[in-house]
Every structure is written in structure tokens, then in C-alpha cells.
Design a protein around this motif. Structure first.
Motif, PDB file in Angstrom:
ATOM      1  N   MET A   9       1.512 -12.113   7.445  1.00 36.97           N
ATOM      2  CA  MET A   9       0.565 -11.428   8.319  1.00 36.97           C
ATOM      3  C   MET A   9      -0.854 -11.639   7.819  1.00 36.97           C
ATOM      4  SD  MET A   9       0.253  -7.331   9.146  1.00 36.97           S
ATOM      5  CE  MET A   9       1.793  -7.226  10.023  1.00 36.97           C
ATOM      6  N   MET A  10      -1.709 -12.105   8.673  1.00 40.36           N
ATOM      7  CA  MET A  10      -3.134 -12.241   8.403  1.00 40.36           C
ATOM      8  C   MET A  10      -3.467 -13.234   7.297  1.00 40.36           C
ATOM      9  SD  MET A  10      -4.447 -10.134  10.606  1.00 40.36           S
ATOM     10  CE  MET A  10      -6.152 -10.008  10.064  1.00 40.36           C
ATOM     11  N   GLY A  11      -2.487 -14.036   6.894  1.00 41.07           N
ATOM     12  CA  GLY A  11      -2.748 -15.031   5.866  1.00 41.07           C
ATOM     13  C   GLY A  11      -3.242 -14.381   4.592  1.00 41.07           C
ATOM     14  N   GLY A  12      -4.399 -14.848   4.085  1.00 39.99           N
ATOM     15  CA  GLY A  12      -4.944 -14.301   2.850  1.00 39.99           C
ATOM     16  C   GLY A  12      -5.949 -13.206   3.089  1.00 39.99           C
ATOM     17  N   ALA A  13      -6.083 -12.712   4.317  1.00 43.90           N
ATOM     18  CA  ALA A  13      -7.064 -11.681   4.635  1.00 43.90           C
ATOM     19  C   ALA A  13      -6.696 -10.366   3.965  1.00 43.90           C
ATOM     20  CB  ALA A  13      -7.157 -11.506   6.146  1.00 43.90           C
ATOM     21  N   GLN A  14      -7.716  -9.532   3.757  1.00 43.24           N
ATOM     22  CA  GLN A  14      -7.522  -8.224   3.136  1.00 43.24           C
ATOM     23  C   GLN A  14      -8.103  -7.141   4.044  1.00 43.24           C
ATOM     24  OE1 GLN A  14      -7.047  -7.870  -1.065  1.00 43.24           O
ATOM     25  NE2 GLN A  14      -5.434  -9.008  -0.028  1.00 43.24           N
ATOM     26  N   PRO A  15      -7.536  -6.964   5.240  1.00 43.87           N
ATOM     27  CA  PRO A  15      -8.125  -6.043   6.211  1.00 43.87           C
ATOM     28  C   PRO A  15      -8.026  -4.574   5.817  1.00 43.87           C
ATOM     29  CG  PRO A  15      -6.014  -6.833   6.998  1.00 43.87           C
ATOM     30  CD  PRO A  15      -6.337  -7.638   5.787  1.00 43.87           C
ATOM     31  N   LEU A  16      -7.204  -4.256   4.818  1.00 41.21           N
ATOM     32  CA  LEU A  16      -7.075  -2.868   4.398  1.00 41.21           C
ATOM     33  C   LEU A  16      -7.758  -2.594   3.063  1.00 41.21           C
ATOM     34  CD1 LEU A  16      -3.382  -2.101   5.467  1.00 41.21           C
ATOM     35  CD2 LEU A  16      -5.503  -1.631   6.706  1.00 41.21           C
ATOM     36  N   ALA A  17      -8.594  -3.510   2.632  1.00 39.54           N
ATOM     37  CA  ALA A  17      -9.348  -3.308   1.389  1.00 39.54           C
ATOM     38  C   ALA A  17     -10.168  -2.030   1.498  1.00 39.54           C
ATOM     39  CB  ALA A  17     -10.258  -4.499   1.127  1.00 39.54           C
ATOM     40  N   GLY A  18     -10.150  -1.231   0.442  1.00 35.63           N
ATOM     41  CA  GLY A  18     -10.890   0.018   0.432  1.00 35.63           C
ATOM     42  C   GLY A  18     -10.134   1.196   1.019  1.00 35.63           C
ATOM     43  N   ARG A  19      -8.936   0.973   1.534  1.00 37.57           N
ATOM     44  CA  ARG A  19      -8.118   2.045   2.092  1.00 37.57           C
ATOM     45  C   ARG A  19      -7.027   2.434   1.098  1.00 37.57           C
ATOM     46  NH1 ARG A  19     -11.374   3.442   6.375  1.00 37.57           N
ATOM     47  NH2 ARG A  19     -11.609   1.728   7.862  1.00 37.57           N
ATOM     48  N   HIS A  20      -6.803   3.735   0.961  1.00 40.50           N
ATOM     49  CA  HIS A  20      -5.731   4.238   0.107  1.00 40.50           C
ATOM     50  C   HIS A  20      -4.532   4.582   0.982  1.00 40.50           C
ATOM     51  CE1 HIS A  20      -4.282   7.688  -2.802  1.00 40.50           C
ATOM     52  NE2 HIS A  20      -3.413   6.698  -2.718  1.00 40.50           N
ATOM     53  N   ALA A  21      -3.405   3.933   0.727  1.00 44.47           N
ATOM     54  CA  ALA A  21      -2.179   4.172   1.485  1.00 44.47           C
ATOM     55  C   ALA A  21      -1.157   4.878   0.603  1.00 44.47           C
ATOM     56  CB  ALA A  21      -1.598   2.852   1.991  1.00 44.47           C
ATOM     57  N   LEU A  22      -0.526   5.899   1.134  1.00 45.95           N
ATOM     58  CA  LEU A  22       0.537   6.598   0.416  1.00 45.95           C
ATOM     59  C   LEU A  22       1.838   6.434   1.187  1.00 45.95           C
ATOM     60  CD1 LEU A  22       0.427   9.938  -1.463  1.00 45.95           C
ATOM     61  CD2 LEU A  22       2.275   9.528   0.181  1.00 45.95           C
ATOM     62  N   VAL A  23       2.875   5.986   0.480  1.00 42.23           N
ATOM     63  CA  VAL A  23       4.186   5.730   1.082  1.00 42.23           C
ATOM     64  C   VAL A  23       5.203   6.643   0.426  1.00 42.23           C
ATOM     65  CG1 VAL A  23       5.953   4.003   1.588  1.00 42.23           C
ATOM     66  CG2 VAL A  23       3.544   3.309   1.434  1.00 42.23           C
ATOM     67  N   THR A  24       5.766   7.580   1.186  1.00 40.87           N
ATOM     68  CA  THR A  24       6.804   8.440   0.622  1.00 40.87           C
ATOM     69  C   THR A  24       8.127   7.672   0.582  1.00 40.87           C
ATOM     70  OG1 THR A  24       7.530   9.451   2.714  1.00 40.87           O
ATOM     71  CG2 THR A  24       5.638  10.454   1.602  1.00 40.87           C
ATOM     72  N   GLY A  25       8.946   8.009  -0.397  1.00 44.38           N
ATOM     73  CA  GLY A  25      10.202   7.265  -0.566  1.00 44.38           C
ATOM     74  C   GLY A  25       9.929   5.802  -0.833  1.00 44.38           C
ATOM     75  N   GLY A  26       8.898   5.530  -1.620  1.00 46.58           N
ATOM     76  CA  GLY A  26       8.437   4.149  -1.807  1.00 46.58           C
ATOM     77  C   GLY A  26       9.037   3.394  -2.970  1.00 46.58           C
ATOM     78  N   GLY A  27      10.007   3.983  -3.638  1.00 49.19           N
ATOM     79  CA  GLY A  27      10.545   3.350  -4.832  1.00 49.19           C
ATOM     80  C   GLY A  27      11.597   2.284  -4.592  1.00 49.19           C
ATOM     81  N   ARG A  28      12.119   2.213  -3.364  1.00 49.40           N
ATOM     82  CA  ARG A  28      13.179   1.234  -3.096  1.00 49.40           C
ATOM     83  C   ARG A  28      13.253   0.970  -1.598  1.00 49.40           C
ATOM     84  NH1 ARG A  28      18.999   4.411  -3.274  1.00 49.40           N
ATOM     85  NH2 ARG A  28      18.334   6.301  -2.182  1.00 49.40           N
ATOM     86  N   GLY A  29      14.066  -0.008  -1.238  1.00 42.21           N
ATOM     87  CA  GLY A  29      14.398  -0.270   0.157  1.00 42.21           C
ATOM     88  C   GLY A  29      13.203  -0.483   1.061  1.00 42.21           C
ATOM     89  N   ILE A  30      13.230   0.162   2.218  1.00 38.09           N
ATOM     90  CA  ILE A  30      12.175   0.003   3.209  1.00 38.09           C
ATOM     91  C   ILE A  30      10.830   0.469   2.651  1.00 38.09           C
ATOM     92  CG2 ILE A  30      11.327   0.868   5.424  1.00 38.09           C
ATOM     93  CD1 ILE A  30      14.254   0.921   6.383  1.00 38.09           C
ATOM     94  N   GLY A  31      10.819   1.581   1.933  1.00 42.41           N
ATOM     95  CA  GLY A  31       9.562   2.094   1.382  1.00 42.41           C
ATOM     96  C   GLY A  31       8.892   1.122   0.434  1.00 42.41           C
ATOM     97  N   ALA A  32       9.680   0.506  -0.439  1.00 43.10           N
ATOM     98  CA  ALA A  32       9.119  -0.468  -1.379  1.00 43.10           C
ATOM     99  C   ALA A  32       8.594  -1.693  -0.636  1.00 43.10           C
ATOM    100  CB  ALA A  32      10.161  -0.879  -2.407  1.00 43.10           C
ATOM    101  N   ALA A  33       9.305  -2.134   0.391  1.00 43.08           N
ATOM    102  CA  ALA A  33       8.845  -3.285   1.181  1.00 43.08           C
ATOM    103  C   ALA A  33       7.525  -2.963   1.883  1.00 43.08           C
ATOM    104  CB  ALA A  33       9.909  -3.683   2.202  1.00 43.08           C
ATOM    105  N   ILE A  34       7.399  -1.744   2.393  1.00 41.63           N
ATOM    106  CA  ILE A  34       6.152  -1.329   3.038  1.00 41.63           C
ATOM    107  C   ILE A  34       5.016  -1.313   2.026  1.00 41.63           C
ATOM    108  CG2 ILE A  34       4.972   0.628   4.116  1.00 41.63           C
ATOM    109  CD1 ILE A  34       7.731   1.334   5.391  1.00 41.63           C
ATOM    110  N   ALA A  35       5.268  -0.764   0.855  1.00 43.31           N
ATOM    111  CA  ALA A  35       4.231  -0.716  -0.183  1.00 43.31           C
ATOM    112  C   ALA A  35       3.756  -2.116  -0.543  1.00 43.31           C
ATOM    113  CB  ALA A  35       4.769   0.004  -1.415  1.00 43.31           C
TER     114      ALA A  35
END
Length: 259
Positions: free
Chosen positions: A1-27
Motif C-alpha cells: 500500500m502506498m509504496g514507500g510513502a509515509q502518509p501516517l507520519a506524525g500520527r499515534h495509532a493504538l491497536v488493542t489486542g495487538g500482540g498476535r494475529g490480526i492485531g499484530a498484522a495491523i500494527a
């Protein structure tokens, strides 16, 4: 997605259940897009190991505990800035016939899968409104879009999560904060592996037969990959997705054609 672009630079994202599976992939996907990422979960050891491997922040949070959420989110924001993106991914899935779904099971699933998202969103939303930008993405399920046997509590929780998504999207429509849901079908995760194991144990079917039964409703006849769910979540978080709100997007190989 978006190649090497960093469109979310400067944004803080929090992912609950982020230690494995879908959550880790999202992170991982959000990190690739330039976001600073916090992952939360109840298993501190696994959480910290995942965060170390990904290069993000880990904060132990139980999404059924309001005080723990407030404290954990404040800790995360103190380190990486106000939360601009919240992905409510934490959840549990337990199957049982309706007659054997006791109040404890019902409460456990609704408290984790629905009330947890409510509490986390209430904790993160004020900073989004103050900043004038925000994204809330709820990881629901195809079980939130249709009925499924032996999953009354899970279906109720995920239907409720989609209802929360739609109601909040309308309420915030005049604000620069979007609220959407992503609804995966059966996905390559530990939870699905446990489901297959249970089917084998209870029915005597082979693992291949049990898996075939799970994906029978999927025209692609396969499990969804966590990375495919993560791509959909990340797209909804992009600046260019500002017009997308109140939607429930099935990532399920054509299992559901939602009009």
C-alpha cells in the motif's frame, strides 16, 4: 500500500489486542505507513516480545477494565503523543449451543468484544476531537453481519459493535473523525486454529475436513490472511479515506455480499 510513502507520519495509532494475529498484522501495516504505534493486550510477556520485534510501544491493558484503559491510554499518549488512530481489535470467540450459553459466557464475550470497544473509544475520542482529526476502526466479523449457529453471544456482540460503529459515525459526521468496521471471515489466527482443533475433537473429522467446513461459505474456499485484514484497516486510516465513515467492510473472500 502506498509504496514507500509515509502518509501516517506524525500520527499515534493504538491497536488493542495487538500482540498476535490480526492485531499484530495491523500494527505492522500502520508502522509501515509511518504511524507511531502502541499495542495493548493482557499478556504482558507476549505483548512486549511482539513490540520488540516490530519496533513499537507495548502497554498492558485489559479492555474489560475501565480504570486500566484510562491509565494505559494516558501512558501511551505520554510517550507517543495523543492517540489519533484507535483500532478496537481485542476480542474473544467462544462457541456453544444457545441452550448451553450461560450468563457467564454471555457476559464474558459482550464485555470483551463490545463493551471493551465502547470504553476504549470513550478514552481515545476526546484527544481526536481536540486535535481535529481521528480514525476509529472496529474489527468486527462476518458474524456481525449475519447469523451463525452456536455463536449467539459472539454474533450479538459483533452485531452490537457494528451498531456502535454506525451510531457514532453519524454522531461525529460533522467532525473530522471517521468510524468504520472491518468484518473478517475465518482468518488464519490462533482462535481459528483452536476452533478447528475443537471440531476435530468433538466430531472425529480430520483437520482438513474441519477446515473445509469452516471455509465452505467462502467462494474462494480459503482462510483470510491477517495481512489482508490489516490492509483494509490501514486504508480506512489514511488521510484520503476521510469520506468513508459508518461502513462495515467484509474481508471474507465473497462470503457476504452486503448491499
Amino acid at each position: 500500500m502506498m509504496g514507500g510513502a509515509q502518509p501516517l507520519a506524525g500520527r499515534h495509532a493504538l491497536v488493542t489486542g495487538g500482540g498476535r494475529g490480526i492485531g499484530a498484522a495491523i500494527a505492522r501495516q500502520l508502522l509501515a505507513l509511518g504511524a507511531a504505534v502502541t499495542i495493548t493486550g493482557r499478556d504482558r510477556t507476549r505483548l512486549e516480545a511482539s513490540a520488540s520485534a516490530m519496533g513499537c510501544q507495548a502497554v498492558a491493558v485489559d479492555v474489560t477494565d475501565s480504570a486500566a484503559i484510562q491509565n494505559g491510554f494516558a501512558q501511551a499518549a505520554q510517550a507517543l503523543g495523543p492517540i489519533a488512530i484507535l483500532v478496537n481489535n481485542a476480542g474473544i470467540a467462544k462457541a456453544a449451543p444457545f441452550a448451553r450459553t450461560d450468563l457467564g459466557l454471555w457476559d464474558d464475550i459482550l464485555r470483551t468484544d463490545l463493551t471493551g470497544a465502547f470504553l476504549c473509544t470513550q478514552a481515545a475520542l476526546p484527544d481526536m476531537l481536540k486535535a481535529g482529526w481521528g480514525r476509529v476502526v472496529n474489527v468486527a466479523s462476518t458474524a456481525g453481519l449475519t447469523g451463525m449457529a452456536y455463536c449467539a453471544a459472539y454474533c450479538a456482540a459483533k452485531h452490537g459493535l457494528i451498531g456502535l460503529t454506525r451510531a457514532l459515525a453519524v454522531e461525529l459526521a460533522s467532525k473530522p473523525v471517521t468510524v468504520n468496521a472491518v468484518c473478517p471471515g475465518y482468518t488464519e489466527t490462533d482462535i481459528v486454529e483452536e476452533t478447528v482443533t475443537n471440531i476435530v475433537a468433538k466430531t472425529g473429522r480430520s483437520r482438513e475436513e474441519a477446515l473445509a467446513g469452516l471455509v465452505a461459505a467462502n467462494p474462494q474456499k480459503r482462510l483470510i490472511k491477517p495481512e489482508e485484514v490489516a490492509e483494509a484497516v490501514a486504508w480506512l486510516c489514511l488521510p484520503g479515506s476521510a469520506a468513508i465513515t459508518g461502513q462495515s467492510i467484509a474481508v471474507a473472500g465473497g462470503e457476504l455480499m452486503v448491499g
